[in-house]
Design an enzyme around this catalytic site. Structure first.
Site, mmCIF file in Angstrom:
data_model
loop_
_atom_site.group_PDB
_atom_site.id
_atom_site.type_symbol
_atom_site.label_atom_id
_atom_site.label_comp_id
_atom_site.label_asym_id
_atom_site.label_seq_id
_atom_site.Cartn_x
_atom_site.Cartn_y
_atom_site.Cartn_z
ATOM 1 N N ASP A 381 -39.062 30.776 -33.325
ATOM 2 C CA ASP A 381 -39.577 31.416 -32.116
ATOM 3 C C ASP A 381 -41.090 31.231 -32.050
ATOM 4 O O ASP A 381 -41.630 30.329 -32.685
ATOM 5 C CB ASP A 381 -39.193 32.912 -32.142
ATOM 6 C CG ASP A 381 -38.945 33.466 -30.755
ATOM 7 O OD1 ASP A 381 -39.931 33.602 -30.010
ATOM 8 O OD2 ASP A 381 -37.788 33.752 -30.417
ATOM 9 N N ASP A 427 -48.896 24.560 -39.979
ATOM 10 C CA ASP A 427 -49.521 25.235 -41.094
ATOM 11 C C ASP A 427 -48.521 26.225 -41.693
ATOM 12 O O ASP A 427 -47.397 26.338 -41.223
ATOM 13 C CB ASP A 427 -50.839 25.926 -40.670
ATOM 14 C CG ASP A 427 -50.618 26.991 -39.609
ATOM 15 O OD1 ASP A 427 -49.643 27.759 -39.722
ATOM 16 O OD2 ASP A 427 -51.431 27.062 -38.662
ATOM 17 N N ASP A 429 -48.691 29.437 -41.836
ATOM 18 C CA ASP A 429 -48.842 30.808 -41.337
ATOM 19 C C ASP A 429 -48.051 30.977 -40.039
ATOM 20 O O ASP A 429 -48.514 30.575 -38.972
ATOM 21 C CB ASP A 429 -50.324 31.104 -41.103
ATOM 22 C CG ASP A 429 -50.534 32.501 -40.543
ATOM 23 O OD1 ASP A 429 -49.544 33.261 -40.448
ATOM 24 O OD2 ASP A 429 -51.678 32.823 -40.187
ATOM 25 N N HIS A 442 -43.126 37.461 -28.240
ATOM 26 C CA HIS A 442 -41.699 37.153 -28.186
ATOM 27 C C HIS A 442 -41.012 37.133 -29.549
ATOM 28 O O HIS A 442 -40.014 37.818 -29.782
ATOM 29 C CB HIS A 442 -41.541 35.804 -27.476
ATOM 30 C CG HIS A 442 -40.140 35.459 -27.093
ATOM 31 N ND1 HIS A 442 -39.285 34.779 -27.924
ATOM 32 C CD2 HIS A 442 -39.442 35.705 -25.954
ATOM 33 C CE1 HIS A 442 -38.123 34.607 -27.316
ATOM 34 N NE2 HIS A 442 -38.192 35.167 -26.116
ATOM 35 N N ASN A 537 -32.157 32.530 -18.567
ATOM 36 C CA ASN A 537 -32.413 33.617 -17.620
ATOM 37 C C ASN A 537 -32.495 33.148 -16.181
ATOM 38 O O ASN A 537 -33.281 33.660 -15.392
ATOM 39 C CB ASN A 537 -33.735 34.310 -17.973
ATOM 40 C CG ASN A 537 -33.688 34.944 -19.333
ATOM 41 O OD1 ASN A 537 -32.627 35.311 -19.797
ATOM 42 N ND2 ASN A 537 -34.847 35.056 -19.953
ATOM 43 N N TYR A 556 -19.750 22.411 -30.282
ATOM 44 C CA TYR A 556 -19.767 22.741 -31.714
ATOM 45 C C TYR A 556 -19.302 24.180 -31.914
ATOM 46 O O TYR A 556 -19.768 25.084 -31.207
ATOM 47 C CB TYR A 556 -21.190 22.618 -32.286
ATOM 48 C CG TYR A 556 -21.772 21.232 -32.194
ATOM 49 C CD1 TYR A 556 -21.557 20.304 -33.202
ATOM 50 C CD2 TYR A 556 -22.538 20.865 -31.093
ATOM 51 C CE1 TYR A 556 -22.091 19.027 -33.110
ATOM 52 C CE2 TYR A 556 -23.067 19.595 -30.988
ATOM 53 C CZ TYR A 556 -22.849 18.669 -32.001
ATOM 54 O OH TYR A 556 -23.367 17.416 -31.917
ATOM 55 N N SER A 605 -33.019 36.231 -24.410
ATOM 56 C CA SER A 605 -33.756 36.162 -25.680
ATOM 57 C C SER A 605 -33.530 37.392 -26.531
ATOM 58 O O SER A 605 -33.628 37.335 -27.752
ATOM 59 C CB SER A 605 -35.257 36.059 -25.413
ATOM 60 O OG SER A 605 -35.636 34.741 -25.179
HETATM 61 CA CA LIG Z 1 -50.136 29.217 -37.769
#
Ligand SMILES: [Ca+2]
Ligand SMILES: [Ca+2]
Ligand SMILES: [Ca+2]
Ligand SMILES: [Ca+2]
Length: 805
Positions: A381, A427, A429, A442, A537, A556, A605
């Protein structure tokens, strides 16, 4: 005579060793997998201008649009007030709910947490707290210390504005009757709770307030006028007037001090402080009703008692009792707002829209079976707030990676990927990119729906014990397919059981446009990972104009396409629908974690992580092991609604089902040819609870088109514990009823085998559930059986059956 039920059922007997069973809905057939999936490599490099980049948008509806997302009016007939432009002025949408984090403020002291965990371990609804000294009020858990501005209404009528660190306000679930009465005056607020200012930043420490968005109302009955016991302050209609003067004792003794007393009430000048916790524990354990007790933290003893809790108050040294339910699952402070967990029908749960009581996921009973422990759900996400106090303890970590050494220790292609990966910025993070508003929020919101822990603060997710693998994709409001594909492969390679994809392409996307995505999805299936994707949506029938990845559910059986329902079990108007929706789930006005707080969001979502969490609960129960089986089970045991099948987790894990019994002939397919006459029956009873306490097995045969009970016929019945008994059918063809009342059977079901030797002929073996009094409580189940040839000589025993009318 007799055997009436059998006659009716056997009439269509055709023999042949088949077992009659309820039609089992089959999952959508699996298509062949695409030709030779070319797997995205797991390395972390990617070019940003790939030609297969496709914009995916998160399936989310902006808060200011949520007012318009009334239950769909076109499709299922709904009696919702559909036309009147409703909720744009609803408080919840406009409410600065990030700044005013509702009652998610209830940080808990470490002593609280430790004690509660221990109390929960004692389990049982009778588990309780006993505080032997005022609970300490040290604050931890707030890794950040957001402050909230409140208007305080003092008991004396003055109003002032204060800024309070969130963690200072501890939500109190156990309130006095006076506080409850005051609370009731704010029933129209989206959130109203009693909080205690533990560090005294808004007034004297320990002072309690009713907290509503933006306001703290000092609780009048606790004003500092210490000595005056009788005069309930003349605050707006305080309901204490009648009670207070009637008693001659100080109020503290007439009410069980329902919660931790603030340290200061001068009525009790701390006489008992000399007793140690150990001494008090000995006395508590001596009480006849107490089952377990242990020191959970200094000054706190966790007790499970079958007796009245108040008796604990008479133990010398005990100064108060607090319910241990505080931290039991299903008692999160914000749970009252979470209609997906428990739909009260209250409009507070959905921005002013009343709901249908019970139109929820029915997940609370399922937590008795499983809370998702041992599973990993990848949240692919926009990033997850890795420091959110209501998520931090459930985040997946890569234990094979040494953090911060600049080395890819586990050789998975990602350096220092200790907490997931950011496939958008490449990265380690996966925190969200700030400043993108809804997109920033989100992933954090989705993560909370999947698995916010039951830690005494904020919300609870569907699978509160699962682990959340945070994988960020995209760097702005769109998500390149390559980024998504890389994250899917990472999740599959690094231990995810379920992948949550609350993202979608625009409608009418061609399958040929998303081959990279399909390859990654197919790969996840090969690795045994369930992929749960939002249906989008657009408010459209997407049967023939699919969005992806949800659209892969057609091809699937490890992929599910999830639509959104409202708190009235209608389809949310924004939710796509159509034949390729696998399952519906709550996705409208969902209260969950937000960066720095909590908020409502709506969208498929939000429905998607509901199902991802439900799947984690189911998988952790061990009842299914493959993604296809999980999908099939979730669909098969969904609730039928006007919208379509809506997830029901208790049913999915085998609860809330009617008791049943079934019988099958072991090896029925080969019986006729191979082992004439020697028959083993498998009898299985499930979902047992009182009054289902007996199983009756009967034998009938068909002769010349007529059905006869077979009496005087021996069977050897082997019980679940391995014990056997020789039983003989009576004049009705029935064995004596067999009791199935042991607790293990009630919990996990009961299985037995019956062995018998039959002469050639056509038979029906009937099983029924009976009450203890012998009354049938469930439709009979029948196995048909054709035996040809004579029984093989060994054992024999049976002889020719006697027939009787
Ligand atoms: Ca990052
Ligand atoms: Ca690594
Ligand atoms: Ca490393
Ligand atoms: Ca929580």
């Amino acid at each position: 005579m007799g055997l009436l039920g059998v006659v009716a059922i056997v009439a269509g007997c055709s023999g042949g060793g088949a077992t009659e069973e309820a039609a089992v809905p089959t999952a959508v057939p699996v298509s062949m997998t695409p030709t030779e999936p070319e797997l995205p490599t797991a390395d972390t490099t990617r070019d940003d201008d790939l030609d297969h980049v496709m914009a995916l948008t998160v399936n989310w509806v902006a808060p200011d649009e949520m007012g318009d997302t009334e239950p769909a009016t076109d499709e299922p007939a709904t009696d919702e007030p559909a036309t009147d432009e409703p909720a744009t002025d609803e408080p919840a949408t406009d409410e600065p709910s990030i700044e005013v984090p509702a009652d998610g403020v209830g940080e808990l002291a470490p002593e609280d947490v430790g004690s509660a965990a221990s109390g929960v371990a004692h389990a049982g609804t009778s588990a309780r707290f006993v505080a032997t000294s005022p609970l300490r009020t040290a604050i931890v858990g707030a890794r950040r210390e957001p402050t909230v501005e409140f208007e305080i209404e003092r008991a004396d009528g003055t109003v002032e504005t204060v800024t309070v660190p969130r963690s200072s306000l501890v939500t109190r679930l156990v309130v006095t009757p006076e506080e409850a009465a005051l609370l009731a005056q704010f029933a129209d607020q989206p959130v109203a709770v009693v909080v205690e200012d533990v560090t005294g930043v808004a007034g004297p420490a320990g002072r309690r307030y009713v907290m509503v968005p933006g306001r703290l109302i000092e609780i009048g009955v606790r004003t500092a006028g210490a000595g005056d016991t009788g005069d309930a302050p003349a605050e707006g209609g305080e309901p204490t007037d009648g009670a207070a003067p009637a008693t001659t004792e100080p109020p503290a003794t007439t009410e069980p001090p329902a919660t931790t007393e603030p340290p200061a009430p001068p009525t009790t000048p701390e006489p008992e402080d000399t007793r140690t916790d150990e001494e008090i524990l000995v006395d508590i354990l001596a009480l006849p009703d107490v089952q377990t007790a242990e020191i959970a933290a200094p000054g706190v003893i966790a007790v499970a008692t079958a007796g009245p809790r108040d008796e604990l108050l008479f133990v010398d040294g005990v100064v108060g009792i607090e319910s241990d339910e505080l931290l039991q699952i299903g008692s999160e402070p914000d749970q009252r707002l979470q209609w997906m967990i428990s739909n009260s029908g209250s409009p507070d749960q959905a921005g002013g829209w009343p709901g249908l009581v019970g139109a929820d996921t029915n997940v609370t009973p399922a937590w008795q079976v499983s809370r998702g422990q041992g599973t990993v759900v990848a949240v692919i996400d926009s990033g997850v707030d890795m420091d959110h106090p209501d998520l931090v303890d459930r985040l997946w970590t890569n234990t094979r990676e040494v953090c911060g050494n600049g080395v890819d220790d586990d050789g998975n292609g990602f350096v220092d990927d200790c907490r997931g990966w950011d496939f958008g910025d490449n990265d380690n993070d996966p925190n969200p990119t700030p400043g993108l508003d809804s997109f920033t929020q989100h992933g954090t919101h989705v993560a909370g729906i999947v698995g916010a822990p039951a830690n005494g603060i904020g919300v609870v997710g569907m699978a509160p014990d699962t682990r959340l693998m945070a994988l960020k994709v995209g760097r702005n409001r769109t998500i390149p397919t390559s980024s998504l594909a890389g994250a899917i492969v990472y999740a599959a390679d690094n231990g995810a059981d379920v992948i949550n994809l609350s993202v979608a392409t625009p409608p009418n996307t061609l399958r040929s446009q998303v081959t990279v995505m399909e390859s990654a999805i197919a790969y996840a299936g090969q690795r045994g990972v369930l992929v749960v994707a939002g249906a989008g949506n657009n408010g459209l029938d997407v049967s023939n104009g699919p969005v992806y990845p949800a659209g892969f559910s057609q091809f699937y059986d490890h992929v599910m396409s999830i639509g959104a329902t409202t708190n009235s079990d209608t389809r949310a108007s924004f939710s796509n629908y159509g034949s390729n929706i696998t399952l519906y789930a709550p996705g409208w006005w969902i209260w969950s974690t937000y960066v720095d707080g909590y908020n409502f969001m709506s969208g498929t979502s939000m429905a998607t992580p509901v199902v991802a969490g439900a799947a984690a609960v189911l998988l952790a129960s061990g009842q299914v092991t493959t993604p296809a089986a999980a999908r099939a089970r979730l669909v098969e045991r969904a609730d039928a609604t006007v919208t379509g099948p809506r997830v029901d987790v208790a049913k999915a894990v085998g609860l809330d089902l009617p008791p049943s019994v079934d019988v099958s002939v072991r090896g029925a397919d080969t019986l006729v040819a191979d082992v004439p006459g020697r028959v083993s029956l498998d009898v299985a009873a499930a979902n047992l609870a009182a009054p289902a306490t007996q199983v009756r097995i009967s034998l009938a045969t068909e002769v010349d088109g007529q059905v006869w009970a077979v009496s005087g016929f021996p069977m050897t019945v082997t019980a679940p514990d391995g014990s056997t008994q020789q039983l003989t059918t009576d004049g009705q063809g029935s064995l004596p009823p067999i009791a199935v009342s042991d607790p293990a059977a009630l919990a996990t079901g009961w299985t037995a085998t019956a062995d018998l030797v039959l002469p050639a002929g056509d038979y029906a073996i009937v099983t029924e559930l009976l009450t203890a009094a012998g009354a049938p409580i469930e439709g009979a189940r029948v196995a048909y059986l054709a035996v040809s040839g004579a029984p093989s000589g060994d054992g024999g025993g049976g002889g020719a059956p006697t027939t009787t009318t």
